[in-house]
Design an enzyme around this catalytic site. Structure first.
Site, mmCIF file in Angstrom:
data_model
loop_
_atom_site.group_PDB
_atom_site.id
_atom_site.type_symbol
_atom_site.label_atom_id
_atom_site.label_comp_id
_atom_site.label_asym_id
_atom_site.label_seq_id
_atom_site.Cartn_x
_atom_site.Cartn_y
_atom_site.Cartn_z
ATOM 1 N N SER A 51 -9.647 1.612 2.811
ATOM 2 C CA SER A 51 -8.700 2.524 1.939
ATOM 3 C C SER A 51 -7.785 1.624 1.226
ATOM 4 O O SER A 51 -7.013 2.075 0.419
ATOM 5 C CB SER A 51 -8.014 3.629 2.537
ATOM 6 N N SER B 116 -9.921 -0.833 6.877
ATOM 7 C CA SER B 116 -9.353 -0.758 5.749
ATOM 8 C C SER B 116 -8.515 -1.702 5.023
ATOM 9 O O SER B 116 -8.106 -1.574 4.096
ATOM 10 C CB SER B 116 -8.119 0.771 5.732
ATOM 11 N N LYS C 286 0.862 -1.010 -0.092
ATOM 12 C CA LYS C 286 0.119 0.102 -0.104
ATOM 13 C C LYS C 286 0.875 1.315 -0.030
ATOM 14 O O LYS C 286 1.769 1.269 0.661
ATOM 15 C CB LYS C 286 -0.972 0.091 1.302
HETATM 16 N N1 GLN Z 1 -13.215 3.874 6.161
HETATM 17 C C1 GLN Z 1 -12.682 4.378 7.208
HETATM 18 C C2 GLN Z 1 -12.261 5.945 7.339
HETATM 19 O O1 GLN Z 1 -12.467 6.657 6.307
HETATM 20 C C3 GLN Z 1 -11.531 3.651 7.752
HETATM 21 C C4 GLN Z 1 -10.200 3.783 6.783
HETATM 22 C C5 GLN Z 1 -8.951 3.133 7.370
HETATM 23 O O2 GLN Z 1 -9.371 1.978 7.928
HETATM 24 N N2 GLN Z 1 -7.819 3.443 7.119
HETATM 25 O O3 GLN Z 1 -11.711 6.698 8.025
#
Ligand code: GLN
Length: 490
Positions: free
Chosen positions: A154, A178, A79
């Site tokens: 994400s 994420s 990532k």
């Molecule tokens: N969807 C969540 C957010 O927007 C989690 C994102 C994540 O785990 N990095 O913060």
């Protein structure tokens, strides 16, 4: 099956016996990327092919000299939130467009030392803020199971690259879901370890009290192998915990006898998609059939998780992202004639709309006069959520639930409605608030053919129990091998 479709577990045997060379494997993955990447869009930055081949040649020498190992010669994607020495790291943001880190994150370093071949940096929502990977300054990845659908976020690029066989495994980060949510949407395995299990040194910070790195893989065995390499104490990350790392592969073979599986009733609430519920319930029955005892448990504060999370995560983000001021990193507006104007222009142009929204929410929640009403209250709710889990784990070993209320949705569908996007994290956020390990394991498909994941959560540092239940589930369900339908002609 093609080489690029195999698991780490299988490839290890082929590499060790020298029936396949790391150079052959890497070339096969490179050809696969060339064939499908235009449709998937998983990568932000591809690694230099010559560097990859050189890494693969070095891996082959290690195998020949009997010094191979868990990941030696295995092509992995990372990532784009992990610093990689000499390889651009953007975090999905224009503000880091040209940032080339002078050092490796601990996890990048560990993977390289283990002999992994880094194929490139994969797509993500900007600064890991999002649930669909549509908040990325460098294009949006498509779900390999249906190219009109989101990959989840994400860590969407991580999940898509493994599902599309553009990498054998990947590393993602999980702040509120994420790793688990995109794993579920793309039909791969994803594990978010206990807070402190894996070093976060060199992980670009989003919300430091919640962020954790973990693997996304083809199967549960691969997940254990990746965790073996990634986990462990790191003096460069004060939140990493000094605790021995077991060989996670040994936990796979333990049976489920005596294992108590808790089914939290609040995770099967209104709004849960019927196909998701059916697939998860079938998974629970399979675990019961394999010898686990199923018990009903309650996590009553679940509905408050999303509100608490979006205050805490945004507050931490507003502080962490203050460092992007155009002075030291990446993008800077060159037109401004005064310092304040330079800050303003750099940040206005460098950050995308969702990141700005979070910075504004976070700054507001921390401002004097509002701090008690928002941040302090959210922190109290966080403690109550952790208490819920403590009580539940007095009665069971592992919690089983859906990962998300629905399968992957169509691209663009939730972009205009941030609240509905935020609500898709309702079942993954509590894990992070409590610092627990959580996992998504494929458990079926929706009627329209989109993958569905089953979520497992366990007590702090009980990754072995998670992996044991996940492995048994995988074995019991024995889902027929399917190729991602969106790339069927390949
Ligand atoms: N969807 C969540 C957010 O927007 C989690 C994102 C994540 O785990 N990095 O913060």
């Amino acid at each position: 099956m093609e080489l690029y479709e195999l698991s780490i577990g299988t490839l290890q045997g082929l590499l060790a016996s020298q029936d396949v060379s790391a150079v052959e494997l890497t070339s096969a993955v490179l050809n696969r990327i060339a064939a499908v990447e235009e449709r998937v869009g998983a990568f932000i930055t591809r690694a230099d092919e010559q560097v990859m081949i050189a890494q693969a040649e070095a891996a082959d020498i290690r195998w020949r000299e009997g010094r191979g190992g868990l990941l030696c010669g295995i092509p992995v994607s990372l990532k784009d939130v992990l610093c990689t020495k000499g390889l651009r790291t953007t975090c999905g943001s224009r503000i880091l467009d040209s940032f080339v880190p002078p050092y490796d994150a601990t996890v990048s370093e560990k993977l390289k030392t283990a002999g992994a071949v880094v194929v490139g940096k994969v797509s993500m929502d900007e600064f890991a803020m999002g649930s669909s990977n549509e908040n990325c300054a460098f294009g949006v990845p498509h779900n390999p199971w249906n190219l009109d659908h989101v990959c989840g976020g994400s860590s969407g690029g991580s999940a898509a690259s493994v599902a599309a066989a553009e990498a054998i495994a990947s590393v993602g980060s999980d702040t509120g879901g994420s790793i688990r949510q995109p794993a579920s949407y793309c039909g791969v395995v994803g594990l978010k370890p206990t807070y402190g299990r894996v070093s976060r040194f060199g992980l670009v910070a989003y919300a430091s009290s919640l962020d954790q790195l973990g693997p996304l893989t083809r199967d549960v065995t691969d997940c254990a192998i990746m965790l073996n390499v990634m986990a462990g104490y790191d003096p460069r990350d004060s939140t990493s915990v000094e605790r021995p790392v077991p060989d996670y592969r040994t936990s796979l073979v333990a049976g489920l006898k005596g294992m108590r599986i808790g089914v939290p009733r609040e995770y099967f609430a209104e709004g849960l998609d019927a196909d998701v519920e059916q697939a998860v319930r079938q998974g629970i029955r399979a675990l019961e059939g394999a010898g686990a005892t199923v018990v009903d448990v309650s996590l009553p504060r679940t509905p408050y998780g999303v509100a608490a999370y979006y205050i805490i995560a945004s507050a931490e983000a507003s502080s962490n992202l203050a460092r992007y001021d155009g002075v030291r990193y990446g993008f800077r507006d060159k037109e401004a004639s005064a310092l304040l104007e330079m800050y303003r222009q750099t940040r206005s142009q460098g950050f995308g709309p969702e990141v700005k929204r979070r910075i504004i929410i976070g700054t507001y929640a921390l401002s004097s006069g509002y701090y008690d009403a928002y941040y302090k209250k959210a922190s109290q709710v966080r403690t109550l959520i952790a208490d819920d889990f403590r009580l539940a784990f007095a009665d069971c070993d592992v919690l089983v639930s859906p990962v998300t209320p629905t399968p992957a949705w169509r691209l663009g569908e939730k972009l205009a409605d941030p609240l509905s996007m935020y609500l898709s994290d309702i079942l993954t956020i509590p894990t992070n608030l409590a610092g627990l390990p959580g996992m998504s394991v494929p458990c079926g498909f929706s009627k329209s053919g989109m993958p569905i994941g089953l979520q497992l959560q366990a007590d702090h540092f009980a990754e072995e129990k998670l992996l044991c239940v996940a492995y048994n589930l995988e074995k019991e369900l024995a889902l027929p091998a399917r190729k991602p339908a969106g790339l069927e002609d390949n």
